[in-house]
Scaffold this motif. Sequence first.
Motif, PDB file in Angstrom:
ATOM      1  N   SER A 271     -38.258 -23.371 -29.870  1.00  0.00           N
ATOM      2  CA  SER A 271     -38.021 -23.984 -31.133  1.00  0.00           C
ATOM      3  C   SER A 271     -39.181 -24.389 -32.152  1.00  0.00           C
ATOM      4  O   SER A 271     -39.010 -24.379 -33.440  1.00  0.00           O
ATOM      5  CB  SER A 271     -37.261 -25.338 -30.753  1.00  0.00           C
ATOM      6  OG  SER A 271     -38.202 -26.331 -30.207  1.00  0.00           O
ATOM      7  N   THR A 272     -40.537 -24.565 -31.558  1.00  0.00           N
ATOM      8  CA  THR A 272     -41.766 -24.802 -32.169  1.00  0.00           C
ATOM      9  C   THR A 272     -41.997 -23.361 -32.960  1.00  0.00           C
ATOM     10  O   THR A 272     -42.319 -23.363 -34.076  1.00  0.00           O
ATOM     11  CB  THR A 272     -42.728 -25.241 -31.411  1.00  0.00           C
ATOM     12  OG1 THR A 272     -42.306 -26.379 -30.827  1.00  0.00           O
ATOM     13  CG2 THR A 272     -44.158 -25.424 -32.389  1.00  0.00           C
TER      14      THR A 272
ATOM     15  N   SER B  48     -40.121 -21.004 -34.141  1.00  0.00           N
ATOM     16  CA  SER B  48     -39.423 -20.118 -34.964  1.00  0.00           C
ATOM     17  C   SER B  48     -39.883 -20.881 -36.431  1.00  0.00           C
ATOM     18  O   SER B  48     -40.047 -20.057 -37.308  1.00  0.00           O
ATOM     19  CB  SER B  48     -37.794 -20.650 -34.810  1.00  0.00           C
ATOM     20  OG  SER B  48     -37.656 -22.139 -35.021  1.00  0.00           O
ATOM     21  N   ILE B  49     -40.378 -21.811 -36.745  1.00  0.00           N
ATOM     22  CA  ILE B  49     -40.586 -22.472 -37.823  1.00  0.00           C
ATOM     23  C   ILE B  49     -41.932 -22.192 -38.082  1.00  0.00           C
ATOM     24  O   ILE B  49     -42.297 -21.535 -39.197  1.00  0.00           O
ATOM     25  CB  ILE B  49     -40.614 -24.044 -37.905  1.00  0.00           C
ATOM     26  CG1 ILE B  49     -39.196 -24.317 -38.173  1.00  0.00           C
ATOM     27  CG2 ILE B  49     -41.276 -24.670 -39.129  1.00  0.00           C
ATOM     28  CD1 ILE B  49     -38.688 -25.730 -38.488  1.00  0.00           C
TER      29      ILE B  49
ATOM     30  N   ARG C  94     -33.288 -32.152 -33.635  1.00  0.00           N
ATOM     31  CA  ARG C  94     -32.518 -30.668 -33.475  1.00  0.00           C
ATOM     32  C   ARG C  94     -31.118 -30.868 -32.535  1.00  0.00           C
ATOM     33  O   ARG C  94     -30.198 -30.044 -32.873  1.00  0.00           O
ATOM     34  CB  ARG C  94     -33.499 -29.819 -33.000  1.00  0.00           C
ATOM     35  CG  ARG C  94     -33.864 -29.637 -31.681  1.00  0.00           C
ATOM     36  CD  ARG C  94     -34.932 -28.485 -31.407  1.00  0.00           C
ATOM     37  NE  ARG C  94     -34.487 -27.230 -31.644  1.00  0.00           N
ATOM     38  CZ  ARG C  94     -33.653 -26.631 -30.718  1.00  0.00           C
ATOM     39  NH1 ARG C  94     -33.467 -27.049 -29.409  1.00  0.00           N
ATOM     40  NH2 ARG C  94     -33.310 -25.257 -31.032  1.00  0.00           N
TER      41      ARG C  94
ATOM     42  N   ASP D 197     -34.912 -23.448 -37.775  1.00  0.00           N
ATOM     43  CA  ASP D 197     -35.143 -23.377 -36.481  1.00  0.00           C
ATOM     44  C   ASP D 197     -33.860 -22.516 -35.465  1.00  0.00           C
ATOM     45  O   ASP D 197     -34.139 -22.250 -34.397  1.00  0.00           O
ATOM     46  CB  ASP D 197     -35.039 -25.014 -36.006  1.00  0.00           C
ATOM     47  CG  ASP D 197     -35.127 -25.141 -34.748  1.00  0.00           C
ATOM     48  OD1 ASP D 197     -36.147 -24.800 -34.095  1.00  0.00           O
ATOM     49  OD2 ASP D 197     -34.102 -25.636 -33.850  1.00  0.00           O
TER      50      ASP D 197
ATOM     51  N   GLN E 163     -43.480 -28.447 -39.636  1.00  0.00           N
ATOM     52  CA  GLN E 163     -44.099 -27.767 -38.587  1.00  0.00           C
ATOM     53  C   GLN E 163     -45.167 -28.766 -38.126  1.00  0.00           C
ATOM     54  O   GLN E 163     -45.340 -28.885 -36.816  1.00  0.00           O
ATOM     55  CB  GLN E 163     -44.843 -26.605 -39.067  1.00  0.00           C
ATOM     56  CG  GLN E 163     -45.599 -25.797 -37.955  1.00  0.00           C
ATOM     57  CD  GLN E 163     -46.499 -24.621 -38.680  1.00  0.00           C
ATOM     58  OE1 GLN E 163     -46.406 -24.525 -40.099  1.00  0.00           O
ATOM     59  NE2 GLN E 163     -47.345 -24.225 -38.141  1.00  0.00           N
TER      60      GLN E 163
END
Length: 303
Positions: free
Chosen positions: A6-7, A9-10, A291, A251, A277
């Motif tokens: 998840s971190t 993707s951005i 999320r 995300d 981010q």
Amino acid sequence: MTSSASTTSISRLHDEQPAFIYGTAWKKDRTKALVKDALVAGFRRVDTAAQPRHYQEHLVGQALREAYSEGIVTREDLYVQTKYTAPAGQDLSNMPYDPDVPLESQIRTSVASSLRNLRVQFDSDNGTYLDCLLLHSPLPTIRQTIEAWKVLESYVPTQIRTLGISNVALPVLQALYEAATVKPSVVQNRFYPQTRYDVPLRAFCKEHHITYQSFWTLTGNPALLKSEPVADLAEATGVVPAVALYALVIDLDVVILNGTSSKDHMRDDLDGIARVQDFIQADQEHWHRIRAMFLELIVSTRS
């Protein structure tokens, strides 16, 4: 998706390519100026179409060539995609090909016009290529859609690097994927509740390494804009709700078409994604709560 994913993707979309594709639909005579504004602000992907009804592809090309000559960007810096639009989506009094000729001739004339409009040099077509060309929508039958795709495959990889399709449902995408030699690299769809956010289709895209692009991300989602996870993220990061929604959609491994006509919003949207981010890296626990709420909203539309 794990914490790490998840971190990433951005972070990936911000660091390797700015988070958005600049959408050029409905810009009319302002197209050239707005595309240059977007490039100056930091956008490095541009979407257009050979569809004069809604796009001014030739003005996009003018903007790009001026940006190259002025040293704002190089062609290698950019991702440029356009579309073949079938007669049903065209203004029959203003279109890039004769709708009465066979399908292959329509497509080849449309592609030639796009290559000319988006040429790198003012006085030459040499070195011109498109990063992606999309079918703007499936054709009336699967057979015709596959026929059109086979014509487009003949341009890959020299004049067109990758192919995609827009406004597509999962059964059509699956049939096209099975029939294609050059597999789809991009799907561009509305991301909104009427399609239940394309959850199964996006899963297919992820499994087959197809980039999912969204449009109408704000316009089609007034309820999401007012939702609790969007408000929570906006408050935690100091970004506006629109940017918070963009970040939550990014995300999901979605690349967003952003067609803002405001220079301030262009900069603020890119900067806002960077702020989110930073927040993710600083406060993983809070981010995961946000999320999880957002994912529940998206998945709940399937019931």
